[in-house]
Motif scaffolding. Structure first.
Motif, PDB file in Angstrom:
ATOM      1  N   SER A   3       0.843  -1.195   0.000  1.00  0.00           N
ATOM      2  CA  SER A   3       0.000   0.000   0.000  1.00  0.00           C
ATOM      3  C   SER A   3       0.878   1.244   0.000  1.00  0.00           C
ATOM      4  O   SER A   3       1.809   1.358   0.788  1.00  0.00           O
ATOM      5  N   ASN A   5       1.674   5.105   0.775  1.00  0.00           N
ATOM      6  CA  ASN A   5       1.265   5.918   1.909  1.00  0.00           C
ATOM      7  C   ASN A   5       0.987   7.348   1.486  1.00  0.00           C
ATOM      8  O   ASN A   5       1.130   7.713   0.321  1.00  0.00           O
ATOM      9  N   TYR A   7       2.608   9.987   2.027  1.00  0.00           N
ATOM     10  CA  TYR A   7       3.791  10.662   1.513  1.00  0.00           C
ATOM     11  C   TYR A   7       3.939  10.461   0.009  1.00  0.00           C
ATOM     12  O   TYR A   7       4.219  11.398  -0.728  1.00  0.00           O
ATOM     13  N   SER A   8       3.712   9.256  -0.446  1.00  0.00           N
ATOM     14  CA  SER A   8       3.839   8.971  -1.878  1.00  0.00           C
ATOM     15  C   SER A   8       2.877   9.814  -2.699  1.00  0.00           C
ATOM     16  O   SER A   8       3.237  10.352  -3.740  1.00  0.00           O
ATOM     17  N   LYS A  31       6.324  15.013  10.610  1.00  0.00           N
ATOM     18  CA  LYS A  31       7.511  14.173  10.803  1.00  0.00           C
ATOM     19  C   LYS A  31       7.499  13.498  12.173  1.00  0.00           C
ATOM     20  O   LYS A  31       7.713  12.289  12.276  1.00  0.00           O
ATOM     21  N   ASN A  34       4.833  10.646  12.333  1.00  0.00           N
ATOM     22  CA  ASN A  34       4.744   9.699  11.211  1.00  0.00           C
ATOM     23  C   ASN A  34       3.389   9.770  10.521  1.00  0.00           C
ATOM     24  O   ASN A  34       2.798   8.756  10.156  1.00  0.00           O
ATOM     25  N   CYS A  35       2.888  10.981  10.337  1.00  0.00           N
ATOM     26  CA  CYS A  35       1.547  11.176   9.790  1.00  0.00           C
ATOM     27  C   CYS A  35       1.387  10.625   8.376  1.00  0.00           C
ATOM     28  O   CYS A  35       0.295  10.203   7.998  1.00  0.00           O
ATOM     29  N   GLU A  36       2.466  10.621   7.618  1.00  0.00           N
ATOM     30  CA  GLU A  36       2.368  10.247   6.209  1.00  0.00           C
ATOM     31  C   GLU A  36       2.278   8.742   5.973  1.00  0.00           C
ATOM     32  O   GLU A  36       2.090   8.302   4.855  1.00  0.00           O
ATOM     33  N   THR A  37       2.375   7.960   7.015  1.00  0.00           N
ATOM     34  CA  THR A  37       2.378   6.505   6.839  1.00  0.00           C
ATOM     35  C   THR A  37       1.123   5.840   7.397  1.00  0.00           C
ATOM     36  O   THR A  37       1.047   4.623   7.423  1.00  0.00           O
ATOM     37  N   LYS A  38       0.145   6.605   7.812  1.00  0.00           N
ATOM     38  CA  LYS A  38      -0.990   6.049   8.539  1.00  0.00           C
ATOM     39  C   LYS A  38      -2.242   5.810   7.703  1.00  0.00           C
ATOM     40  O   LYS A  38      -3.231   5.327   8.226  1.00  0.00           O
ATOM     41  N   CYS A  72      -2.639  15.266  12.837  1.00  0.00           N
ATOM     42  CA  CYS A  72      -1.966  14.859  11.597  1.00  0.00           C
ATOM     43  C   CYS A  72      -2.775  15.299  10.387  1.00  0.00           C
ATOM     44  O   CYS A  72      -2.236  15.856   9.427  1.00  0.00           O
TER      45      CYS A  72
END
Length: 99
Positions: A3, A5, A7-8, A31, A34-38, A72
């Motif tokens: 999947s 995230n 960020y991508s 940062k 880790n908001c971009e990975t959830k 986030c």
């Protein structure tokens, strides 16, 4: 299948739409937490469309937004609004829709 995230999605958006002029405060929140990975890519797209376009959030993606947590979500929305692509949009309206 892996999947992608948040960020991508943001990287693709910013590379195709212009430079990012994010505030250090929003970047630090994103940062540190880790908001971009959830969130998964399908839910990122669904949330983005419902905030910046017309649409609604499914129960599945609503659950992912809850996991993302409000701080986030708000930091990511604010960072996106700062993108020059969205300069004609009213940030207050976008932030209100994101809530």
């Amino acid at each position: 299948m892996a999947s992608l995230n948040v960020y991508s999605v943001l990287v693709v958006l910013f590379l195709t739409c212009g430079a990012v002029m994010a505030t250090k405060e929003n970047d630090q929140i994103i940062k540190d937490n880790n908001c971009e990975t959830k969130m998964g890519l399908p839910c990122v797209v669904e949330a983005f469309m419902s905030i910046f376009n017309i649409g609604s959030i499914s129960n599945k993606c609503c659950g992912e937004l809850v996991v993302l947590r409000k701080f986030c979500h708000l930091a990511l929305v604010k960072r996106t609004v700062e993108n020059p692509l969205f300069k004609d949009l009213n940030p207050a309206t976008i932030i209100a829709k994101s809530i």
